[in-house]
Design an enzyme around this catalytic site. Structure first.
Site, mmCIF file in Angstrom:
data_model
loop_
_atom_site.group_PDB
_atom_site.id
_atom_site.type_symbol
_atom_site.label_atom_id
_atom_site.label_comp_id
_atom_site.label_asym_id
_atom_site.label_seq_id
_atom_site.Cartn_x
_atom_site.Cartn_y
_atom_site.Cartn_z
ATOM 1 N N CYS A 8 0.823 -1.232 0.000
ATOM 2 C CA CYS A 8 0.000 0.000 0.000
ATOM 3 C C CYS A 8 0.853 1.276 0.000
ATOM 4 C CB CYS A 8 -0.922 0.056 1.198
ATOM 5 S SG CYS A 8 -1.964 -1.360 1.403
ATOM 6 N N ARG A 33 3.063 0.088 -6.301
ATOM 7 C CA ARG A 33 2.940 -0.840 -5.178
ATOM 8 C C ARG A 33 1.592 -1.546 -5.175
ATOM 9 N NH1 ARG A 33 6.521 -0.977 -1.804
ATOM 10 N NH2 ARG A 33 8.062 0.641 -1.529
ATOM 11 N N TRP A 82 -3.271 -1.886 -1.552
ATOM 12 C CA TRP A 82 -3.025 -3.222 -2.106
ATOM 13 C C TRP A 82 -3.606 -4.167 -1.072
ATOM 14 C CZ3 TRP A 82 -0.613 -7.951 -1.645
ATOM 15 C CH2 TRP A 82 -0.481 -8.663 -2.835
ATOM 16 N N ASN A 108 -0.889 1.292 6.542
ATOM 17 C CA ASN A 108 -0.170 0.213 5.858
ATOM 18 C C ASN A 108 0.227 -0.797 6.917
ATOM 19 O OD1 ASN A 108 -0.192 1.656 3.533
ATOM 20 N ND2 ASN A 108 2.010 2.058 3.474
ATOM 21 N N GLY A 109 0.206 -2.071 6.556
ATOM 22 C CA GLY A 109 0.617 -3.093 7.524
ATOM 23 C C GLY A 109 -0.523 -4.053 7.785
ATOM 24 N N GLU A 495 13.178 -24.472 -10.522
ATOM 25 C CA GLU A 495 12.917 -23.043 -10.330
ATOM 26 C C GLU A 495 14.174 -22.219 -10.652
ATOM 27 O OE1 GLU A 495 10.684 -21.027 -10.166
ATOM 28 O OE2 GLU A 495 11.366 -19.261 -9.079
ATOM 29 N N LYS A 499 14.469 -19.376 -13.577
ATOM 30 C CA LYS A 499 14.910 -17.994 -13.321
ATOM 31 C C LYS A 499 15.980 -17.605 -14.327
ATOM 32 C CE LYS A 499 12.360 -16.809 -11.484
ATOM 33 N NZ LYS A 499 11.223 -17.432 -10.941
ATOM 34 N N GLU A 502 14.591 -17.347 -18.063
ATOM 35 C CA GLU A 502 13.613 -16.304 -18.415
ATOM 36 C C GLU A 502 14.195 -14.894 -18.413
ATOM 37 O OE1 GLU A 502 10.077 -15.869 -15.958
ATOM 38 O OE2 GLU A 502 11.195 -16.387 -14.170
ATOM 39 N N HIS A 518 20.227 -41.170 -16.876
ATOM 40 C CA HIS A 518 19.300 -41.754 -17.852
ATOM 41 C C HIS A 518 19.237 -40.944 -19.139
ATOM 42 C CE1 HIS A 518 17.988 -44.693 -14.932
ATOM 43 N NE2 HIS A 518 17.878 -43.714 -14.043
ATOM 44 N N LYS A 617 3.918 -10.325 -16.964
ATOM 45 C CA LYS A 617 3.865 -10.669 -15.540
ATOM 46 C C LYS A 617 2.707 -11.613 -15.243
ATOM 47 C CE LYS A 617 4.938 -10.578 -11.211
ATOM 48 N NZ LYS A 617 5.968 -11.579 -10.861
HETATM 49 O O1 M6R Z 1 0.633 -15.307 -11.275
HETATM 50 P P1 M6R Z 1 0.955 -16.764 -11.322
HETATM 51 O O2 M6R Z 1 1.657 -17.252 -10.102
HETATM 52 O O3 M6R Z 1 -0.251 -17.601 -11.632
HETATM 53 O O4 M6R Z 1 1.942 -16.916 -12.547
HETATM 54 C C1 M6R Z 1 2.414 -18.159 -12.942
HETATM 55 C C2 M6R Z 1 3.543 -18.027 -13.923
HETATM 56 O O5 M6R Z 1 3.130 -17.327 -15.071
HETATM 57 C C3 M6R Z 1 4.750 -17.320 -13.321
HETATM 58 O O6 M6R Z 1 5.209 -17.959 -12.164
HETATM 59 C C4 M6R Z 1 5.898 -17.251 -14.335
HETATM 60 O O7 M6R Z 1 6.368 -18.538 -14.622
HETATM 61 C C5 M6R Z 1 7.021 -16.353 -13.844
HETATM 62 N N1 M6R Z 1 7.510 -15.546 -14.922
HETATM 63 C C6 M6R Z 1 8.166 -17.114 -13.257
HETATM 64 O O8 M6R Z 1 9.188 -16.298 -12.826
#
Ligand code: M6R
Length: 622
Positions: A8, A33, A82, A108-109, A495, A499, A502, A518, A617
Site C-alpha cells: 500500500c 505498489r 493493495w 499500511n501493515g 525453479e 529464473k 527467463e 538416464h 507478468k
Molecule cells: O501469477 P501466477 O503465479 O499464476 O503466474 C504463474 C507463472 O506465469 C509465473 O510464475 C511465471 O512462470 C514467472 N515468470 C516465473 O518467474
C-alpha cells in the site's frame, strides 16, 4: 540505501499550498505498489469540515470523483491500497472513519489480532463499515478519546490505542475535534516525514515526496509524530520528545520507487525474508504447537474427509506446488500430486468429491490456473487457493484459501512470491496434519520454531550477494546450464533453471539428480556447468554420487551446500554455503543463491531484468 518493505501507499501534506493535488500526485507515484483502490480525507477550507472520498480502482478514478467537487484544503491524507484483509471495494478502501465520522485514518501493515479487537469493540457498541483489519485502529482511537479518561488530543489517544495492537502499522490520522494537525505512527511499516518551507509531507515511500523535498526524517518503530504547518514534533509511545536527525535523499524518482535497488527483481529478492514473515504472521500458535488459518477455519470438517490433494499451477507457482506435494505427503499423510494447470483441464481429470484441488497463483489471474479451478469445481472437488493478490479472480472463485501477503511483485521473474507460496504450503500441510493428528508432536515442535527462524537465515544468504555476483561473472561466458537436486531440491533446481532462462536467455534445465544418468549426462563436458543443490539432507550421499559422475566427465560444479560441509569443497569448483535447517524447509534457503545468480547474470549481460523479452507478468491468455 535500502529500506523497508511495504505494501500500500500513504501520502499526506500540511502547509500553505493546496494539499489535494500534492497528495494525489504522490499517490500516483506509489501506484507501482498496488492500485486496488484509493482515497483521501482533508480539511476543507470552505466548510471547515473534514471531507473524504474513496473508491475502488486507480488514483485516476479517485481524481475523476474529486473533479466534481470544489474542495480546497491545506491538510490532507491519502492512501492507495493493495488489499490484504477484505477484497478491493469502496467500503474497504482507506481512509477509515470512526463511528461518529470524526477521525479519519490511513494504514499500511497488518493488524494480526484484528478479529479479537473487532469482536471486543463491536460488543462495546462500535459499528464497523468494512471487512478490513485497519478499521479497528480508528475505533480504538475513538474509544480512547471518548472514554473520559482525559485523552483529548490525538497524540495522547493514539499510543494508548496502539497498546492493544499486535502486528505492523505505518499510519496517519486527522480528527475533526483536533484540527490543524496530522498525527503519524510507525511499527514495522515505513513512514517518512518530508520537511519543506512552512510545510510538511508524509509518505510511506520516498518516491511520493522526492519532487517536493529532499530533506527527510525517517520514523523508527514505536515512534510517532505530530505535524502542524509550523512545527514537527517526534515522540516515542511514552510521549517522550525525540530529537532526530534530518537525512538528505539523493535519489531520483525511479530509484526511489525501487527503494535504492537497481531493479524491482533485485529488490523483491531482498524482500524474500519479509515475505516469509508476512505469510507466517499471526498463523503460528507457538504455545500450543498449532497453525491457525482463518481462510480454512469454516472447512475443518470437510478437510478431515479429504482423501487426495491435487495441486495445479503454472511456472514458478507450479514449482512451489511440487514442494507442497512433499509437505502434504510427509506431514499430513495425504496422497498428493501436482499438475501444470495448462495440462490439468484437458487431461479429463478423474477428480470429484473427497478431492481437494489447490490452485497456486501469485497474480490470481493466470488463465490456465483459472480454467483449472473452474474445471475442478465443475467436477465437485473442493478448491483452495494460495493467492497473493487479494480479490483476484482465483481468490474470489476458490471455495476457500490462504493469502500469501507477499506484497506486490513487479519484476516478471517471480521471487518473493515463491518464498511465500512455500511458506503458505507448509502452513496448510501442517494445518491438515494437525486436523488429522498425522505428525508427531515432537516434529511439529521442531518445524514451527524453525519456520520462524527462516527469515533470519535467508538474510544471512542475502549477505553473500557480492560473492554470488562474482560467480555470475565467472560463468557468464557459458551458454548452457543444468541444475539438479533430489527430493525437496528437485523443484528448486527447476525453479533455478527457470529464473536463469527467463531473464538471461541462457539455456538451463532443472533435473532430478538421479535422472542425469538416464540421458542428460551425455550433454556434460567442460562447457556445461552444473548447479548441484546438495544441502545436508536425507539424500545428501546420493546427490554427492551424482556430483562425482559429473566430475568424472569434466563437468563444472557449482554447489549450494550446508555450512560446515568440508567434503563438498573438494568436489565442487565453487560452493555457496547456506545455513543448516530442516530438510523440508531447505528450499527456502537454497533458492536464494539461484535467484541472485540469475539476477546478476542478466544484469551483467545488460538485459532488461524486470521486463524480459516475450514475457508478461500475468499470463491471462491460454
Ligand atoms: O501469477 P501466477 O503465479 O499464476 O503466474 C504463474 C507463472 O506465469 C509465473 O510464475 C511465471 O512462470 C514467472 N515468470 C516465473 O518467474
Amino acid at each position: 540505501m535500502f529500506y523497508n518493505y511495504n505494501m500500500c501507499g500513504i501520502v499526506g501534506y500540511i502547509g500553505k499550498k493546496s494539499a489535494l493535488p500534492i497528495v494525489l500526485e504522490g499517490l500516483k507515484r506509489l501506484e507501482y505498489r498496488g492500485y486496488d483502490s484509493a482515497g483521501v480525507a482533508l480539511w476543507d477550507q470552505g466548510s471547515g469540515k473534514i471531507l473524504w472520498e474513496k473508491t475502488t480502482g486507480r488514483v485516476a478514478a479517485l481524481e475523476t470523483r474529486l473533479s466534481e467537487k470544489s474542495w480546497e484544503s491545506h491538510t490532507a491524507i491519502g492512501h492507495t491500497r493493495w488489499a490484504t484483509h477484505g477484497k478491493p471495494s469502496d467500503k474497504n478502501s482507506h481512509p477509515h472513519a470512526d463511528c461518529a465520522e470524526n477521525i479519519f485514518l490511513v494504514h499500511n501493515g497488518i493488524v494480526e489480532n484484528y478479529a479479537e479487537l473487532k469482536e471486543a469493540l463491536t460488543r462495546e457498541g462500535h459499528v464497523f463499515r468494512s471487512e478490513t483489519d485497519t478499521e479497528v485502529l480508528v475505533h480504538l482511537v475513538e474509544r480512547e478519546l471518548t472514554m473520559g479518561n482525559g485523552k483529548v488530543v490525538l497524540e495522547d489517544a493514539l499510543p494508548e490505542a496502539l497498546r492493544h495492537v499486535i502486528g505492523t502499522f505505518g499510519l496517519a490520522l486527522i480528527s475533526k475535534n483536533d484540527p490543524g494537525k496530522i498525527v503519524v505512527a510507525r511499527r514495522g511499516s515505513p513512514i517518512i516525514l518530508g520537511l519543506g518551507e512552512k510545510e510538511y509531507l508524509i509518505a510511506s515511500d520516498a518516491s511520493a515526496i522526492v519532487e517536493h523535498t529532499k530533506n527527510v526524517v525517517y520514523l523508527h518503530d514505536n515512534e510517532m509524530a505530530v505535524l502542524t504547518p509550523e512545527d514537527l514534533k517526534i515522540y516515542n509511545f511514552s510521549k517522550k520528545i525525540l530529537n532526530k536527525s534530518i537525512d538528505k535523499i539523493d535519489w531520483d524518482l525511479e530509484s526511489a520507487q525501487k527503494g535504492g535497488y537497481k531493479h524491482f527483481m533485485q529488490k523483491e529478492i531482498f524482500e524474500g525474508p519479509e515475505a516469509l514473515r508476512n505469510v507466517l504472521r499471526g498463523r503460528i500458535l507457538s504455545d500450543i504447537g498449532k497453525v491457525k488459518l482463518g481462510g480454512l477455519k469454516d472447512l475443518e470438517k470437510k478437510l478431515k474427509n479429504i482423501k487426495r490433494i491435487i495441486i495445479t499451477a503454472c511456472g514458478t507457482s507450479y514449482y512451489s506446488g511440487l514442494i507442497g506435494k512433499y509437505y502434504f505427503e510427509e506431514f499430513a499423510k495425504i496422497p498428493a500430486s501436482v499438475e501444470h494447470a495448462s495440462e490439468f483441464r484437458y487431461g479429463n481429470p478423474a477428480i470429484g468429491e473427497g478431492d481437494a484441488v489447490i490452485l497456486i497463483s501469485q497474480s490470481g489471474e493466470t488463465a490456465d490456473t483459472l480454467q483449472a479451478l473452474r474445471e475442478a469445481k465443475k467436477r465437485g472437488a473442493l478448491t483452495l487457493g494460495i493467492v497473493n493478490t487479494v480479490g483476484s479472480t482465483i481468490a474470489r472463485e476458490s471455495d476457500a484459501g490462504v493469502y500469501n501477503h507477499a506484497g506486490p511483485e513487479i519484476g516478471v521473474a517471480s521471487t518473493k512470491a515463491f518464498i511465500s507460496q512455500v511458506g503458505a504450503l507448509s502452513l496448510i500441510a501442517l494445518y491438515f496434519a494437525g486436523n488429522r493428528g498425522t505428525l508427531p508432536e515432537t516434529l511439529v515442535n521442531k518445524i514451527l520454531p524453525e519456520l520462524k527462524l527462516m527469515p533470519g537465515k535467508m538474510e544471512q544468504i542475502l549477505k553473500k550477494d557480492k560473492e554470488i555476483k562474482k560467480l555470475a561473472k565467472k560463468y557468464l561466458k557459458y551458454k548452457n546450464f543444468i541444475y539438479f537436486g533430489r527430493k525437496y531440491q528437485f523443484p528448486v533446481a527447476m525453479e533455478g533453471a527457470l529464473k536463469l532462462k527467463e531473464i538471461s536467455y541462457k539455456h538451463a534445465e532443472g533435473y532430478a539428480a538421479g535422472e542425469m544418468k538416464h540421458g542428460p549426462i551425455a550433454l556434460i563436458d567442460e562447457n556445461f556447468p552444473v548447479f548441484a543443490l546438495v544441502p545436508k539432507d536425507a539424500v545428501y550421499e546420493k546427490t554427492i554420487s551424482n556430483i562425482e559422475e559429473i566430475r568424472a566427465r569434466g563437468g563444472k560444479i557449482i554447489a549450494v551446500a550446508t555450512e560446515g560441509d568440508e567434503k563438498i569443497k573438494k568436489l565442487a569448483d565453487d560452493v555457496v554455503f547456506i545455513p543448516e535447517t530442516l530438510e523440508a524447509l531447505s528450499p527456502l534457503l537454497s533458492v536464494i543463491p539461484l535467484q541472485l545468480f540469475a539476477y546478476h547474470t542478466a544484469d551483467l549481460l545488460g538485459l532488461d531484468v524486470d521486463k524480459p523479452r516475450n514475457l508478461a507478468k500475468s499470463v491471462t491468455v491460454e
